[in-house]
Structures are given as structure tokens and as C-alpha cells.
Design a protein around this motif. Structure first.
Motif, mmCIF file in Angstrom:
data_model
loop_
_atom_site.group_PDB
_atom_site.id
_atom_site.type_symbol
_atom_site.label_atom_id
_atom_site.label_comp_id
_atom_site.label_asym_id
_atom_site.label_seq_id
_atom_site.Cartn_x
_atom_site.Cartn_y
_atom_site.Cartn_z
ATOM 1 N N ILE A 1 -31.431 -0.276 -21.788
ATOM 2 C CA ILE A 1 -31.226 -1.255 -20.703
ATOM 3 C C ILE A 1 -30.086 -0.751 -19.833
ATOM 4 O O ILE A 1 -29.062 -0.298 -20.341
ATOM 5 N N ASP A 2 -30.328 -0.848 -18.540
ATOM 6 C CA ASP A 2 -29.376 -0.282 -17.603
ATOM 7 C C ASP A 2 -28.410 -1.351 -17.093
ATOM 8 O O ASP A 2 -28.803 -2.232 -16.343
ATOM 9 N N PHE A 3 -27.170 -1.273 -17.554
ATOM 10 C CA PHE A 3 -26.160 -2.198 -17.022
ATOM 11 C C PHE A 3 -25.266 -1.443 -16.065
ATOM 12 O O PHE A 3 -24.901 -0.294 -16.312
ATOM 13 N N ASN A 4 -24.864 -2.152 -15.018
ATOM 14 C CA ASN A 4 -23.878 -1.583 -14.119
ATOM 15 C C ASN A 4 -22.673 -2.523 -14.154
ATOM 16 O O ASN A 4 -22.741 -3.638 -13.647
ATOM 17 N N PHE A 5 -21.590 -2.093 -14.810
ATOM 18 C CA PHE A 5 -20.418 -2.962 -14.958
ATOM 19 C C PHE A 5 -19.413 -2.681 -13.841
ATOM 20 O O PHE A 5 -18.982 -1.539 -13.663
ATOM 21 N N ASN A 6 -19.049 -3.719 -13.119
ATOM 22 C CA ASN A 6 -18.031 -3.571 -12.074
ATOM 23 C C ASN A 6 -16.891 -4.530 -12.345
ATOM 24 O O ASN A 6 -17.133 -5.716 -12.587
ATOM 25 N N MET B 1 -31.973 -2.307 -13.142
ATOM 26 C CA MET B 1 -30.504 -2.243 -13.224
ATOM 27 C C MET B 1 -29.899 -3.638 -13.124
ATOM 28 O O MET B 1 -30.184 -4.377 -12.189
ATOM 29 N N LEU B 2 -29.078 -3.994 -14.104
ATOM 30 C CA LEU B 2 -28.435 -5.312 -14.074
ATOM 31 C C LEU B 2 -26.980 -5.147 -13.663
ATOM 32 O O LEU B 2 -26.218 -4.407 -14.298
ATOM 33 N N ASN B 3 -26.606 -5.826 -12.589
ATOM 34 C CA ASN B 3 -25.232 -5.728 -12.109
ATOM 35 C C ASN B 3 -24.388 -6.830 -12.726
ATOM 36 O O ASN B 3 -24.634 -8.012 -12.492
ATOM 37 N N ILE B 4 -23.404 -6.415 -13.509
ATOM 38 C CA ILE B 4 -22.552 -7.387 -14.189
ATOM 39 C C ILE B 4 -21.154 -7.316 -13.575
ATOM 40 O O ILE B 4 -20.518 -6.250 -13.577
ATOM 41 N N ALA B 5 -20.670 -8.451 -13.070
ATOM 42 C CA ALA B 5 -19.286 -8.515 -12.604
ATOM 43 C C ALA B 5 -18.416 -8.821 -13.816
ATOM 44 O O ALA B 5 -18.632 -9.816 -14.501
ATOM 45 N N VAL B 6 -17.464 -7.947 -14.096
ATOM 46 C CA VAL B 6 -16.614 -8.108 -15.272
ATOM 47 C C VAL B 6 -15.216 -8.523 -14.806
ATOM 48 O O VAL B 6 -14.584 -7.820 -14.018
ATOM 49 N N LEU B 7 -14.776 -9.695 -15.288
ATOM 50 C CA LEU B 7 -13.472 -10.229 -14.881
ATOM 51 C C LEU B 7 -12.606 -10.412 -16.125
ATOM 52 O O LEU B 7 -12.604 -11.486 -16.746
ATOM 53 N N PRO B 8 -11.872 -9.370 -16.511
ATOM 54 C CA PRO B 8 -11.119 -9.449 -17.777
ATOM 55 C C PRO B 8 -9.988 -10.475 -17.740
ATOM 56 O O PRO B 8 -9.719 -11.132 -18.738
ATOM 57 N N GLY B 9 -9.310 -10.598 -16.587
ATOM 58 C CA GLY B 9 -8.268 -11.622 -16.452
ATOM 59 C C GLY B 9 -6.960 -11.253 -17.126
ATOM 60 O O GLY B 9 -6.523 -10.098 -17.076
ATOM 61 N N ASP B 10 -6.347 -12.251 -17.786
ATOM 62 C CA ASP B 10 -4.964 -12.126 -18.274
ATOM 63 C C ASP B 10 -4.879 -12.086 -19.797
ATOM 64 O O ASP B 10 -5.856 -12.354 -20.494
ATOM 65 N N GLY B 11 -3.655 -11.878 -20.275
ATOM 66 C CA GLY B 11 -3.369 -11.968 -21.710
ATOM 67 C C GLY B 11 -4.275 -11.047 -22.509
ATOM 68 O O GLY B 11 -4.402 -9.853 -22.214
ATOM 69 N N ILE B 12 -4.960 -11.631 -23.493
ATOM 70 C CA ILE B 12 -5.856 -10.830 -24.328
ATOM 71 C C ILE B 12 -7.201 -10.560 -23.649
ATOM 72 O O ILE B 12 -8.037 -9.838 -24.209
ATOM 73 N N GLY B 13 -7.407 -11.135 -22.456
ATOM 74 C CA GLY B 13 -8.688 -10.980 -21.755
ATOM 75 C C GLY B 13 -9.189 -9.539 -21.726
ATOM 76 O O GLY B 13 -10.302 -9.249 -22.176
ATOM 77 N N PRO B 14 -8.369 -8.590 -21.199
ATOM 78 C CA PRO B 14 -8.850 -7.203 -21.108
ATOM 79 C C PRO B 14 -9.234 -6.598 -22.466
ATOM 80 O O PRO B 14 -10.224 -5.872 -22.567
ATOM 81 N N GLU B 15 -8.471 -6.938 -23.517
ATOM 82 C CA GLU B 15 -8.775 -6.352 -24.836
ATOM 83 C C GLU B 15 -10.103 -6.859 -25.401
ATOM 84 O O GLU B 15 -10.911 -6.077 -25.909
#
Ligand code: IPM
Ligand code: MN
Length: 352
Positions: free
Chosen positions: A33-38, A1-15
Motif C-alpha cells: 500500500i502506497d502511503f505518502n506521509f507529509n 497513493m494515500l496522502n496522510i497529513a502527519v501532525l506530531p505536535g508537542d511533548g511525546i507527540g513526535p515520539e
């Protein structure tokens, strides 16, 4: 399991990040492949929600994850904020420093499918393939800052250790690329640049297989436009690297496709080189490819080289078939999510 910290941020970041996640989910399905997105807040959104551009919970999560996928930060509504620690950008700078991400790698190449989108002539950009190695945790960005009513200053400081460790990164890449390093500095004026030059010259003695060149940054800015083919690995300090990498994006055709990785001893953060493009926020028009290719760089860092290649091939197909946002398609632009859908579909359906 791969733990990925997801930081979308501002503006167009989330899109754009949601398209990168879509693509990673397609990879996960195809290759098991097992990803765990947080997801965590950073930048302007984090100031709004937690009064802090880098909340402790975000920093801790990044420290405890296998990799960080970052969108963009910056919001003009904070431009007038008199308290400079409450700027969104401060969140990213602190994150780079805290995670020890001293090397920022920015690959720049031209794409034959996109020659017409570069303001430069085809014969100038054809076959350009360079890697900008930007020092990321020193220099003017992190030196002492002062300001009074009538003056202000930013201190530029570098230690030999800081220069040596980033030079080692450049050397390792030059060895697996075309064997050339161009140090970009301003050694005719700046003391820090003179230290860079001396330190790199010392290291160069140990590497007779690498061709070291030294170039002043003003000249480098011009050479980037008149003869970019001469560059293989560009090694440079923080601010110069920031500036010339935006300039170099003109070679690729759009800043919307340039990805980057920021690495240190063992952590990795992956982000597009473009900013938060507030004018395009929530319009579903921003190019998600820089974010998607940053995800591909993340897979390489996680030793998923095959999977990384699959993403790059699918991106190439989308460019080839002109499934592109408005920056790369004047006649019939696709939306942000259509580009992500197309690339994910290619990953799932084709034998790439
Ligand atoms: C970049 C950005 C950042 C930088 C900003 C948002 C602080 O321009 O990653 O190139 O200047 O490093
Ligand atoms: Mn920049």
C-alpha cells in the motif's frame, strides 16, 4: 497513493507518531500500500515557529489529504500566556472545527492481558466493550468566551441539527454493536441537556431495534466505575465526553492505549486520547500503542479493514508478551521505540 497529513505536535507527540509511522510502513511493505506521509506543525511547536497554533499551510494540507494522523498538543510553557488564542490547544480545536469533525469516537475495552493494571476489580472490567461517541465541535468548547478582571464565562450552546447528526452516528454504531445507546447529560439542570434529551428521544422513536437509556453525567461517572459492563454506545456532548473518556481509560489499564477517530462528512483525524505528557518528552518512555491503534482506526476509515486488523493483532501480541512501556510493565519495561519495533516486526514476519 494515500496522502496522510502527519501532525506530531508537542511533548511525546513526535515520539509516539514516529512509532505509528513505523507500523504503517510495515503495513505498506507487507500489503503493498502506497502511503505518502507529509509532516506539518501544530500546537506549541507551531506557535514557536509560525506564531500560530494552526498555520494556514497545516490546515490547507489537512483539507487536501486523505486522512490526518495527529500526535498530541499542549506545553506548560504556554500556561501563563495571557492571549488565549496563542494556546497550543487552540490549534486542535480550530482544526476540528475547520474540518467539520463533529463526531469523536473513543472505543474503550478491557484487555485480559492487562487486568492487573486497572485499579478496578477484574470481575467489574471483564468483557467491557464500549464506544464513547463524543460531540466534538459544539458546546462549551466553542461558545462565546468572555473574561474580565473579576469574572469569566463560557457559553454552552447546541442546535437541534448538531444533536441530530451526532445521534445518527451513535445509532449507526449501536446497530452494528449491541444495540444500546446511553445518552449522558445533565437534563435536570441544563437547558442544552434538555434539548439533547428531547432530540434523542424523538430520534429513538424511529429505532425500535435500539435500546435508548438516559443518564445524568454525575451518575454516569459513578456507573463507569461500579458497573461499566452496562454500556455499549455512550452518546454525549463535548465536555462530558472529554471527562468520562479519561475516566474510562482506567478500565483499559492505561490511558496510553486508548485511540480515537474524529470524523465529519468526509474528513477523518486520528489521535490518541492522551495528552502531550511533557514530563516524558524525549525520554523514549511513552506508550506508543494509542498512536498505533489510532493509525489502525485510520486504516479502517480508508477502507483498509484487513490491514487495520493486522495492526490490532500485532498490538495484542505485544501486550500478551509484555513488550510494553513502564505504564504496563513494572519489572522490565520496553522503550517507546522498542514497542514500535516489536509490533512492526510482528506485522512483517507473522502471518496475521
Ligand atoms: C482531548 C484533549 C483535548 C480536548 C484538548 C487537548 C484540547 O483533552 O482530545 O481529549 O479537551 O478535547
Ligand atoms: Mn481529553
Amino acid at each position: 497513493m494515500l496522502n496522510i497529513a502527519v501532525l506530531p505536535g508537542d511533548g511525546i507527540g513526535p515520539e509516539i507518531i514516529s512509532e505509528a509511522i513505523k507500523v504503517l510502513k510495515a503495513i505498506s511493505e507487507k500489503r503493498n500500500i502506497d502511503f505518502n506521509f507529509n509532516y506539518y506543525d501544530v500546537g506549541g511547536i507551531a506557535i514557536d515557529k509560525h506564531s500560530n497554533p494552526l498555520p494556514q499551510s497545516t490546515l490547507d494540507a489537512c483539507k487536501n489529504s486523505d486522512a490526518v494522523l495527529f500526535g498530541a498538543i499542549g506545553d506548560p510553557k504556554f500556561d501563563k500566556n495571557p492571549d488565549s488564542s496563542l494556546r497550543p490547544e487552540q490549534g486542535l480545536l480550530k482544526l476540528r472545527k475547520e474540518l467539520g469533525l463533529y463526531a469523536n469516537l473513543r472505543p474503550v475495552r478491557s484487555y485480559s492481558q492487562l487486568f492487573e493494571f486497572s485499579p478496578l476489580k477484574k470481575d467489574i472490567i471483564e468483557n467491557v466493550d464500549m464506544l464513547i461517541v463524543r460531540e466534538l465541535t459544539g458546546g462549551l468548547y466553542f461558545g462565546e468566551k468572555k473574561s474580565s478582571k473579576t469574572s469569566a464565562s463560557d457559553l454552552c450552546e447546541y442546535s437541534i441539527d448538531e444533536i441530530e447528526r451526532i445521534t445518527e452516528v451513535a445509532v449507526n454504531y449501536a446497530k452494528i454493536r449491541k444495540g444500546k445507546i446511553t445518552l449522558v447529560d445533565k437534563a435536570n439542570v441544563l437547558e442544552t441537556s434538555r434539548l439533547w434529551r428531547k432530540t434523542v428521544q424523538n430520534i429513538s422513536k424511529k429505532h425500535s431495534d435500539i435500546n435508548f437509556e438516559y443518564m445524568f453525567v454525575d451518575n454516569a461517572a459513578m456507573q463507569m466505575i461500579i458497573n461499566p459492563k452496562q454500556f455499549d454506545v455512550i452518546l454525549t456532548e463535548n465536555l462530558f465526553g472529554d471527562i468520562i473518556s479519561d475516566e474510562a481509560s482506567a478500565i483499559a489499564g492505561s490511558i496510553g492505549i486508548l485511540c480515537s477517530s474524529s470524523i465529519g462528512k468526509n474528513k477523518g483525524l486520528f489521535e490518541p486520547i492522551h495528552g502531550s505528557y511533557p514530563q516524558a518528552k524525549n525520554k523514549n518512555i511513552a506508550n506508543p500503542i494509542a498512536a498505533i491503534l489510532s493509525a489502525a482506526m485510520m486504516l479502517e476509515f480508508l477502507n483498509l479493514n484487513e490491514e487495520s486488523k493486522i495492526i490490532k493483532k500485532a498490538v495484542n501480541i505485544s501486550l500478551q508478551n509484555k513488550i510494553s512501556t513502564a505504564d504496563l510493565n513494572n519489572d522490565n519495561p520496553s522503550t517507546t521505540s522498542e514497542v514500535g519495533d516489536y509490533i512492526s516486526k510482528k506485522i512483517k514476519e507473522e502471518n496475521l
